[in-house]
Design an enzyme around this catalytic site. Structure first.
Site, PDB file in Angstrom:
ATOM      1  N   ASP A   1      38.032  33.485  39.482  1.00 31.73           N
ATOM      2  CA  ASP A   1      38.708  34.631  39.250  1.00 31.73           C
ATOM      3  C   ASP A   1      39.934  34.167  38.167  1.00 31.73           C
ATOM      4  O   ASP A   1      40.252  32.938  38.298  1.00 31.73           O
ATOM      5  CB  ASP A   1      39.359  34.921  40.626  1.00 31.73           C
ATOM      6  CG  ASP A   1      38.462  35.148  41.598  1.00 31.73           C
ATOM      7  OD1 ASP A   1      37.579  35.527  41.312  1.00 31.73           O
ATOM      8  OD2 ASP A   1      38.867  35.301  42.766  1.00 31.73           O
TER       9      ASP A   1
ATOM     10  N   HIS B   1      44.060  39.463  39.002  1.00 35.88           N
ATOM     11  CA  HIS B   1      42.562  39.528  38.044  1.00 35.88           C
ATOM     12  C   HIS B   1      42.700  40.073  36.712  1.00 35.88           C
ATOM     13  O   HIS B   1      43.370  40.865  36.658  1.00 35.88           O
ATOM     14  CB  HIS B   1      41.216  40.364  38.819  1.00 35.88           C
ATOM     15  CG  HIS B   1      40.809  39.461  39.877  1.00 35.88           C
ATOM     16  ND1 HIS B   1      39.946  38.645  40.380  1.00 35.88           N
ATOM     17  CD2 HIS B   1      41.621  39.776  41.512  1.00 35.88           C
ATOM     18  CE1 HIS B   1      39.996  38.242  41.567  1.00 35.88           C
ATOM     19  NE2 HIS B   1      40.551  38.856  42.218  1.00 35.88           N
TER      20      HIS B   1
ATOM     21  N   ASP C   1      36.997  33.547  49.426  1.00 28.97           N
ATOM     22  CA  ASP C   1      35.761  33.823  48.812  1.00 28.97           C
ATOM     23  C   ASP C   1      35.166  33.020  47.973  1.00 28.97           C
ATOM     24  O   ASP C   1      34.163  33.075  47.249  1.00 28.97           O
ATOM     25  CB  ASP C   1      36.067  35.264  48.469  1.00 28.97           C
ATOM     26  CG  ASP C   1      36.878  35.512  47.369  1.00 28.97           C
ATOM     27  OD1 ASP C   1      37.930  34.811  47.166  1.00 28.97           O
ATOM     28  OD2 ASP C   1      36.645  36.096  46.145  1.00 28.97           O
TER      29      ASP C   1
HETATM   30 ZN   LIG Z   1      40.494  34.486  44.002  1.00 23.93          ZN
HETATM   31 ZN   LIG Z   2      37.521  35.954  44.315  1.00 26.71          ZN
END
Ligand SMILES: [Zn+2]
Ligand SMILES: [Zn+2]
Length: 857
Positions: free
Chosen positions: A207, A433, A93
């Site tokens: 992230d 995260h 992503d």
């Molecule tokens: Zn990531």
């Molecule tokens: Zn991500």
């Protein structure tokens, strides 16, 4: 912006504040546009535009979509204008549409450079090959081929953490761009970027995770000199909280153990790289501590991850102290083929997987959208002994998210048949995260002026925004928070606060508020230094060079006339010959006027702001000589004194034009006594305007003049004018007496007569030295003391006043006004009086003998 003032390093360093407009005009707008990850998780792609530079952070795909639908809104940007694409980490992503951008947009037509960290680049290659393989299987909606990926791969630049990278200059913008990467935790090689465009600072987190784990170094707020102006921050978990790590780990291992105990199989869908490595380390450790479990196999099915283990081994030096110390003892925690490891890597799918008995299988993809993890889910779903443990974040629309609602049946990938779901489903977040506590703490420490939330679903994001707003309001922190949708542009207007460190001799000046400090402002590597020009070489290594300027002019007047004008303008000048023997006059120690030829003159000076200014004025003086009224006067007037007195230059150094002295470049100071004083020049100036001018001193009037020209002439003139005036006064007085009988008028007339009498007395016997101007029957006296003008005729008075004003502006030598040259306080005209007096005593004239010079020209 919120001004955060920090002390500069070192106590001797003063910190001066520079007006922002003074440097680059920082009132411009910065634009931040999200082409993806705006109120969603997936296809991260953030465009930062400022000062004509364009930086793109991340180029990912959306994991819930395939083909073109998974791309960010790439059409919103002219990719040929992009200066750099910075990739934070290798997750799909964030990185999977990079090849598409590099190969299928007009990015190639520009000069953009792509950057990622060394480990990211190493993993990216394997990951993208896998991505191409998976996304092209059974689909013709592929975004790019493997060969396209490999073609663009070599153009990717890589960097080390905390390495400062300066972008190549742009042909369209003078703004410089640099960026520095900082460890972001999350996955191997993940970093956040501090991007500086023309001094404006943006932190893009990507992230990130601040939690200690087994193998990664957590993200920390860097020890920067100045906080970022803008922070673009992930918000995946919104206001949710992660459980403490140890509790979470215990919960996880207990769950795995209980599923195995009931005779079930454990499915752990994971991303091939990232949390998978952490989970393997946890399981390996747990198995080592529990011999009763050691007969149960832990399978790790991922050919990709196994390939990438080499990369992990290679970058052990970038990992946590835990991993590094193990490695130092000869244990490679990522070598699952080693004897004491309980992990069985399977790099050729699940054909060798024995799942008849209890086992643990870690397989990708984490979202259960396809591949091995999906295949095993469909196979194991009907058996209630089996268990599924979701450990990572799942985006909306994927199986890993759907199954968390524990539906009774799930759809098979091929054919869509319904499969009963009886296996247990648990969610233990091992997400890499930040949660709310970690994120808000990090934001607090960064304390930007503008906070842009990205990489979060709309609800999570708005809850986070509300919570942060409350938090900031309580602390009276004025942080602007934005949650833009995809394609929406956030326009940020901020004034950058610029600091310049004063170094060297400037730093020794004690600073008080509002005291201006002036020096050379040196901009180097995004920092500003204020220096005294003398310290330039020592502190900046910059060398200075001198530029000799030279102007040649055709000369149609005499050398002497040039001297006369230059002296008038600048006062004392030095005169002599230069190294080549050319007659030279040096003006204000900076500009040389050289007589290079009979009809040519050269002006030379060392280039510089002040010197150029002086040279310009010298040029103007020289060019103006021919048209000057004084010059005209000089060349035409036959002044009554010019034959009777030796000229004041008689004792001056021999005129340069006739000097044969070989002594080169030695300038002699002219004797101050022989220079025309300002008083002389004022008299000469008035003389050139009015023709009849003389200096009258009361002390000379009181004693009978000893045949002095000046006194004699004055005597005669005074008498003559007095007679004329007397006649006029009589005539004036007779008129009103006949016509008017009014007492008041008679009174006024008496006053006027008194005034005329007073003026006449003044004329006959001035109380202080005056310069007397005569015009026909009228007269005007300029008092030497204060330059006030008294006259019997108002129009003449006005005219004399204005001429005196012009004259004083011209005859005041620049040298007396220039800072650092000569004394700050110019001598008054009265000071000149004694010099003139002396000259009168010696030569019998109060006027400078310029006319004499002109006559000989
Ligand atoms: Zn990531
Ligand atoms: Zn991500």
């Amino acid at each position: 912006m919120a001004p955060v003032k920090r002390k500069g390093p070192g106590d001797t360093v003063g910190v001066a504040q520079i007006s922002p407009e003074g440097i680059t005009g920082l009132d411009d707008e910065m634009e931040v546009q999200l082409l993806g990850a705006g109120q969603e998780v997936g296809r991260s792609c953030c465009v930062i535009r400022y000062k004509g530079r364009t930086i793109v952070c991340d180029a990912g795909v959306h994991p819930a979509f395939s083909g073109m639908a998974a791309l960010p809104f790439l059409d919103e940007l002219d990719w040929s204008t992009v200066d750099a694409i910075l990739i934070t980490h290798f997750h799909l992503d964030h990185a999977a549409c990079l090849t598409y951008v590099m190969e299928k947009t007009n990015f190639k037509e520009g000069n953009g450079v792509v950057y990622m960290s060394h480990p990211t680049k190493a993993v990216y290659r394997y990951l993208m090959s896998d991505f191409v393989r998976v996304s092209t299987a059974g689909s013709d909606d592929n975004l790019f081929t493997e060969s396209e990926m490999l073609a663009s791969f070599d153009q990717i630049q890589s960097f080390d953490f905390e390495q400062e990278i300066l972008l190549p200059p742009s042909s369209t913008s003078s703004a410089s761009v640099r960026f520095t990467s900082f460890a972001a935790g999350h996955v191997l090689g993940a970093c956040m970027f501090l991007i500086e465009v023309a001094g404006a600072r943006v932190l893009y987190t990507g992230d990130y995770s601040t939690e200690e784990d087994r193998h990664l170094v957590p993200a920390k707020v860097p020890n920067w000199e100045r906080p970022p102006d803008v922070m673009i921050c992930e918000s995946t978990y919104g206001v949710q909280s992660h459980e403490p790590r140890l509790e979470k780990e215990a919960q996880f291992t207990n769950l795995v153990r209980s599923i195995l105990k009931r005779g079930g199989r454990v499915l752990l869908p994971v991303f091939a790289l990232g949390r998978a490595q952490e989970l393997l380390l946890i399981l390996d450790e747990y198995w080592a501590e529990h011999p009763e479990l050691q007969h149960i196999p832990i399978y790790y099915v991922s050919s990709l991850a196994i390939k990438c283990m080499d990369v992990y081994r290679q970058y052990i030096h970038t990992m946590s102290p835990n991993v590094r110390s193990k490695f130092a003892r000869g244990i490679n925690p990522f070598d699952f083929k080693r004897k004491d490891s309980f992990i069985r890597p399977l790099d050729r799918g699940i054909s060798k997987l024995n799942d008849r008995n209890p086992c643990v299988v870690m397989a990708s993809p984490g979202f259960l959208t396809s591949g091995v993890s999906r295949e095993l889910l469909e196979k194991w779903a009907p058996d209630p002994r089996n268990g599924l443990i979701i450990t990572g974040y799942s985006v909306e629309g994927v199986m890993a998210r759907t199954i968390m609602n524990e539906p009774t049946e799930i759809a098979a990938l091929n054919g869509g048949a319904k499969i009963a779901r009886r296996l247990s489903v648990d969610y233990i977040s091992f997400s890499a995260h930040v949660d709310y506590t970690q994120n808000s703490k990090f934001i607090d420490e960064v304390m930007p002026s503008h906070l842009i939330l990205v990489h979060g679903e709309v609800n999570n994001m708005s809850r986070l925004r509300a919570a942060l707003k409350t938090r900031f309001a309580e602390r009276k922190n004025d942080v602007q928070i934005y949650t833009p949708r995809n394609v929406e542009t956030v326009k940020l207007k901020f004034r950058g606060e610029r600091m310049a460190k004063a170094l060297g001799s400037l730093a020794q000046t004690a600073l008080t508020p509002a005291t201006p400090l002036s020096g050379l402002l040196v901009s180097k590597d995004f920092s500003y230094t204020l220096l005294s020009p003398a310290d330039l070489r020592e502190f900046t290594g910059l060398s200075t060079s001198l530029i000799l300027q030279r102007q040649r002019l055709a000369l149609s007047v005499s050398w002497d006339l040039v001297r006369w004008h230059l002296q008038g303008m600048y006062g004392k000048i030095k005169e002599g010959r230069d190294a080549e023997g050319t007659p030279t006059m040096r003006v204000m120690e900076t500009v040389d006027v050289k007589m290079t030829d009979k009809h040519e003159l050269a002006i030379e000076w060392v280039g510089g702001v002040t010197n150029d200014m002086i040279a310009d004025s010298v040029l103007a003086v020289v060019l103006g000589i021919e048209g000057s009224p004084a010059s005209v006067k000089k060349t035409t007037d036959d002044h009554p004194h010019h034959h009777s007195h030796p000229h004041p230059y008689a004792e001056a150094p021999t005129p340069p034009a006739t000097t044969d002295e070989p002594e080169a470049a030695k300038m002699e100071d002219e004797e101050a006594a022989v220079l025309p004083t300002r008083l002389d020049r004022l008299i000469a100036f008035l003389d050139s305007y009015f023709g009849q001018v003389e200096l009258i001193r009361p002390e000379e009037l009181s004693t009978p003049p000893a045949n002095g020209d000046v006194a004699h002439e004055a005597d005669v003139d005074v008498k003559g004018v007095a007679e004329e005036t007397a006649v006029k006064v009589e005539a004036d007085e007779s008129e009103p007496a006949e016509k008017v009988e009014d007492k008041a008028e008679a009174e006024a007339e008496r006053e006027a007569a008194k005034e005329r009498k007073r003026l006449e007395d003044e004329r006959q016997r001035p109380r202080a030295p005056v310069i007397r101007v005569k015009l026909d029957e009228h007269w005007a006296d300029v008092k030497v003391e204060d330059l006030t003008v008294v006259s019997d005729y108002t129009p003449l008075q006005r005219r004399v006043e204005s001429v005196v004003q012009i004259a004083m502006a011209i005859v005041t030598p620049l040298s007396a006004l220039a800072p650092g040259k000569g004394s700050a306080k110019a001598p008054t005209l009265a000071d000149d009086l004694h010099k003139v007096k002396k000259r009168v005593a010696e030569n019998g004239s109060a006027l400078p003998a310029v006319q004499e010079e002109a006559a000989s020209a």
